[in-house]
Motif scaffolding. Structure first.
Motif, PDB file in Angstrom:
ATOM      1  N   ASN A 143       0.838  -1.190   0.000  1.00 59.82           N
ATOM      2  CA  ASN A 143       0.000   0.000   0.000  1.00 59.82           C
ATOM      3  C   ASN A 143       0.881   1.251   0.000  1.00 59.82           C
ATOM      4  O   ASN A 143       1.428   1.637   1.033  1.00 59.82           O
ATOM      5  N   GLU A 144       1.022   1.880  -1.164  1.00 61.91           N
ATOM      6  CA  GLU A 144       1.876   3.064  -1.300  1.00 61.91           C
ATOM      7  C   GLU A 144       1.415   4.210  -0.399  1.00 61.91           C
ATOM      8  O   GLU A 144       2.244   4.964   0.129  1.00 61.91           O
ATOM      9  N   ASP A 145       0.120   4.363  -0.232  1.00 63.41           N
ATOM     10  CA  ASP A 145      -0.396   5.472   0.574  1.00 63.41           C
ATOM     11  C   ASP A 145       0.016   5.326   2.036  1.00 63.41           C
ATOM     12  O   ASP A 145       0.400   6.305   2.682  1.00 63.41           O
ATOM     13  N   LEU A 146      -0.063   4.113   2.564  1.00 68.56           N
ATOM     14  CA  LEU A 146       0.361   3.893   3.945  1.00 68.56           C
ATOM     15  C   LEU A 146       1.862   4.086   4.072  1.00 68.56           C
ATOM     16  O   LEU A 146       2.337   4.750   5.012  1.00 68.56           O
ATOM     17  N   ALA A 147       2.630   3.528   3.151  1.00 64.21           N
ATOM     18  CA  ALA A 147       4.084   3.669   3.202  1.00 64.21           C
ATOM     19  C   ALA A 147       4.488   5.140   3.157  1.00 64.21           C
ATOM     20  O   ALA A 147       5.341   5.591   3.927  1.00 64.21           O
ATOM     21  N   GLU A 148       3.855   5.891   2.272  1.00 60.87           N
ATOM     22  CA  GLU A 148       4.192   7.309   2.149  1.00 60.87           C
ATOM     23  C   GLU A 148       3.811   8.072   3.415  1.00 60.87           C
ATOM     24  O   GLU A 148       4.548   8.955   3.867  1.00 60.87           O
ATOM     25  N   SER A 149       2.669   7.745   4.004  1.00 64.55           N
ATOM     26  CA  SER A 149       2.242   8.427   5.232  1.00 64.55           C
ATOM     27  C   SER A 149       3.260   8.224   6.350  1.00 64.55           C
ATOM     28  O   SER A 149       3.649   9.177   7.036  1.00 64.55           O
ATOM     29  N   ILE A 150       3.700   6.990   6.530  1.00 64.08           N
ATOM     30  CA  ILE A 150       4.680   6.708   7.585  1.00 64.08           C
ATOM     31  C   ILE A 150       5.991   7.421   7.285  1.00 64.08           C
ATOM     32  O   ILE A 150       6.616   8.010   8.180  1.00 64.08           O
ATOM     33  N   ALA A 151       6.416   7.375   6.021  1.00 66.62           N
ATOM     34  CA  ALA A 151       7.670   8.023   5.640  1.00 66.62           C
ATOM     35  C   ALA A 151       7.623   9.527   5.902  1.00 66.62           C
ATOM     36  O   ALA A 151       8.569  10.116   6.438  1.00 66.62           O
ATOM     37  N   LEU A 152       6.522  10.168   5.551  1.00 71.17           N
ATOM     38  CA  LEU A 152       6.403  11.614   5.730  1.00 71.17           C
ATOM     39  C   LEU A 152       6.365  12.012   7.200  1.00 71.17           C
ATOM     40  O   LEU A 152       6.750  13.126   7.557  1.00 71.17           O
ATOM     41  N   ALA A 153       5.913  11.106   8.058  1.00 69.95           N
ATOM     42  CA  ALA A 153       5.773  11.420   9.483  1.00 69.95           C
ATOM     43  C   ALA A 153       6.947  10.949  10.327  1.00 69.95           C
ATOM     44  O   ALA A 153       7.041  11.315  11.501  1.00 69.95           O
ATOM     45  N   HIS A 154       7.853  10.169   9.755  1.00 65.46           N
ATOM     46  CA  HIS A 154       8.810   9.442  10.603  1.00 65.46           C
ATOM     47  C   HIS A 154       9.780  10.344  11.354  1.00 65.46           C
ATOM     48  O   HIS A 154      10.340   9.956  12.370  1.00 65.46           O
ATOM     49  N   ASP A 155       9.988  11.585  10.900  1.00 67.15           N
ATOM     50  CA  ASP A 155      10.916  12.492  11.578  1.00 67.15           C
ATOM     51  C   ASP A 155      10.242  13.745  12.132  1.00 67.15           C
ATOM     52  O   ASP A 155      10.934  14.715  12.459  1.00 67.15           O
ATOM     53  N   LEU A 156       8.937  13.748  12.262  1.00 68.36           N
ATOM     54  CA  LEU A 156       8.239  14.954  12.740  1.00 68.36           C
ATOM     55  C   LEU A 156       8.684  15.364  14.138  1.00 68.36           C
ATOM     56  O   LEU A 156       8.613  16.537  14.496  1.00 68.36           O
ATOM     57  N   GLY A 157       9.124  14.398  14.944  1.00 64.50           N
ATOM     58  CA  GLY A 157       9.529  14.708  16.317  1.00 64.50           C
ATOM     59  C   GLY A 157      11.004  14.978  16.473  1.00 64.50           C
ATOM     60  O   GLY A 157      11.494  15.106  17.605  1.00 64.50           O
ATOM     61  N   HIS A 158      11.731  15.067  15.346  1.00 70.89           N
ATOM     62  CA  HIS A 158      13.168  15.288  15.453  1.00 70.89           C
ATOM     63  C   HIS A 158      13.471  16.684  15.964  1.00 70.89           C
ATOM     64  O   HIS A 158      12.792  17.652  15.658  1.00 70.89           O
ATOM     65  N   THR A 159      14.538  16.755  16.751  1.00 75.08           N
ATOM     66  CA  THR A 159      14.983  18.014  17.334  1.00 75.08           C
ATOM     67  C   THR A 159      15.696  18.871  16.293  1.00 75.08           C
ATOM     68  O   THR A 159      16.049  18.391  15.221  1.00 75.08           O
ATOM     69  N   PRO A 160      15.971  20.147  16.622  1.00 69.74           N
ATOM     70  CA  PRO A 160      16.924  20.887  15.794  1.00 69.74           C
ATOM     71  C   PRO A 160      18.311  20.260  15.918  1.00 69.74           C
ATOM     72  O   PRO A 160      18.583  19.523  16.874  1.00 69.74           O
ATOM     73  N   PHE A 161      19.150  20.483  14.932  1.00 71.99           N
ATOM     74  CA  PHE A 161      20.540  20.015  14.913  1.00 71.99           C
ATOM     75  C   PHE A 161      20.670  18.494  14.843  1.00 71.99           C
ATOM     76  O   PHE A 161      21.650  17.917  15.300  1.00 71.99           O
ATOM     77  N   GLY A 162      19.695  17.836  14.267  1.00 69.02           N
ATOM     78  CA  GLY A 162      19.796  16.408  13.978  1.00 69.02           C
ATOM     79  C   GLY A 162      19.964  15.540  15.206  1.00 69.02           C
ATOM     80  O   GLY A 162      19.433  15.827  16.282  1.00 69.02           O
ATOM     81  N   HIS A 163      20.747  14.460  15.057  1.00 75.68           N
ATOM     82  CA  HIS A 163      20.916  13.496  16.152  1.00 75.68           C
ATOM     83  C   HIS A 163      21.714  14.083  17.310  1.00 75.68           C
ATOM     84  O   HIS A 163      21.623  13.595  18.440  1.00 75.68           O
ATOM     85  N   VAL A 164      22.491  15.137  17.049  1.00 77.69           N
ATOM     86  CA  VAL A 164      23.200  15.823  18.130  1.00 77.69           C
ATOM     87  C   VAL A 164      22.192  16.404  19.114  1.00 77.69           C
ATOM     88  O   VAL A 164      22.320  16.245  20.335  1.00 77.69           O
ATOM     89  N   GLY A 165      21.153  17.068  18.585  1.00 74.49           N
ATOM     90  CA  GLY A 165      20.119  17.628  19.441  1.00 74.49           C
ATOM     91  C   GLY A 165      19.360  16.556  20.199  1.00 74.49           C
ATOM     92  O   GLY A 165      19.034  16.723  21.382  1.00 74.49           O
TER      93      GLY A 165
END
Length: 384
Positions: A98-120
């Protein structure tokens, strides 16, 4: 002519998708009941809610490896997310998922990431070690379940169970998901499993590209990598004269090698383990999406090379130290002086406590906002 309404689209899924794919008609639904849309499936609605949310827009100014002000052409967290979504769609299409489900997860997978990447992320996790720590998959789930305020009837985006499961069970060498509320004994959907590897394909190869573009990586040293030499052999024709044209051609070839191997190995795993249904995927002993052993070993060499030569490069380390300092000092200022937070956060402090509120505020910042906020709070010459 028949209109492509939701029932028509769901029937297409039943007809065209593999029996082990996630069908939107069979979704476990949303936490807050809503009427279905006449012309969109449930996973299509998820995708569009994510694209329209504020946290998604902020990804444009969050670091991948290079801080936003270092150049206009380096990847940001947003362009990384789009590359992950593109690879995920391609793999899902080939596997009849299901491309729609895959795309939804992909688009949301980093929404909670901090500034400055993994350092943050590491710095916030250290600061919160006595308060449950910090992990960006948990924060991504918090964003879509609570922090986004777009609807009158509920907080969050009210995404389907399957998209939220894919967010919290997202797993790469940099991620340690916690999924107690999402049946941790079950494997995630194949669509979600694909995201994990698409994420890795995207960041390894675009970090390689950005590292070469920045001059932090040596083209001569990159050329010694076994996976690079393998890609050159697969390219199969004379290389362009310029180094820049060569690395662009080989990185493009490399992505194709990894995507093709992922597709072929995953379908082999599905067939050899007699996977027939969505339930078979969920109840299997391990994840089914993977590289072949040969490609996995070559890819591991690339990851080790990037860690040593790019992520630990002195220029990246210098910026990392500045980023840690900004996150650390903002955290201590806000937690020790909550009245320095914008007025709307007073209610959040009463509801969630100062540490949770400060964490949400900092995690949601873009790089440039964090830098500007730090200046305002630490430099007397700056207007507040």
């Amino acid at each position: 002519m028949k209109i492509a309404d939701r029932n028509f689209l769901q029937d297409l899924e039943e007809k065209n998708l593999a029996p082990y794919a996630a069908k939107s008609r069979n979704s476990r639904g949303r936490e807050h009941p809503e009427n279905s849309h006449l012309y969109r499936t449930e996973y299509q609605r998820d995708r569009e809610r994510i694209i329209h949310c504020r946290a998604f827009r902020r990804l444009e100014y969050k670091t991948q490896v290079f801080i936003n002000h270092e150049g206009d052409h380096y990847r940001t967290r947003l362009t990384h997310t789009m590359e992950v979504a593109q690879i995920s769609r391609a793999v899902s299409r080939a596997l009849r998922l299901n491309e729609d489900l895959a795309e939804s997860i992909a688009l949301a997978h980093d929404l909670g990431h901090t500034p400055f990447g993994h350092v943050g992320e590491r710095e916030l996790n250290k600061l919160l070690k006595d308060y449950g720590g910090f992990e960006h998959n948990r924060q991504s789930l918090r964003v879509v379940e609570i922090l986004e305020k777009r609807y009158a009837d509920f907080d969050g985006l009210n995404l389907t169970w399957e998209t939220r499961e894919g967010i919290i069970k997202h797993s790469t060498p940099y991620d340690k998901p916690e999924s107690n509320l999402f049946n941790p004994q079950e494997q995630p959907s194949l669509e979600a499993q694909i995201i994990d590897i698409a994420d890795e394909i995207a960041y390894n190869n675009h970090d390689l590209d950005d590292g070469l573009s920045s001059g932090l990586l040596s083209f001569k040293e990159v050329g010694k990598l076994p996976i690079w030499q393998y890609a050159v052999s697969i390219y199969g024709k004379p290389l362009p004269l310029s180094e820049k044209s060569q690395w662009r051609e080989i990185i493009r070839t490399l992505i194709n090698i990894l995507v093709t191997d992922l597709i072929n190995t995953t379908i082999d795993n599905i067939n050899s383990n007699n996977i027939k249904t969505y339930e078979d995927v969920k109840n299997f002993k391990c994840k089914l999406a993977s590289f072949s052993r040969e490609i996995e070993e070559l890819n591991d060499d690339l990851k080790k090379f990037l860690k040593t030569n790019l992520y630990q490069h002195y220029r990246v380390t210098r910026m990392s130290l500045k980023s840690q300092k900004i996150i650390n000092e903002l955290f201590h200022i806000y937690t020790e002086h909550p009245d320095t937070l914008p007025g709307q956060y007073k209610e959040e402090i009463e509801k969630n406590g100062v540490y949770r509120t400060v964490t949400d505020f900092i995690a949601g910042m873009t790089d440039r906002f964090a830098i500007e906020e730090h200046k305002k709070l630490t430099d007397p010459s700056q207007r507040v």
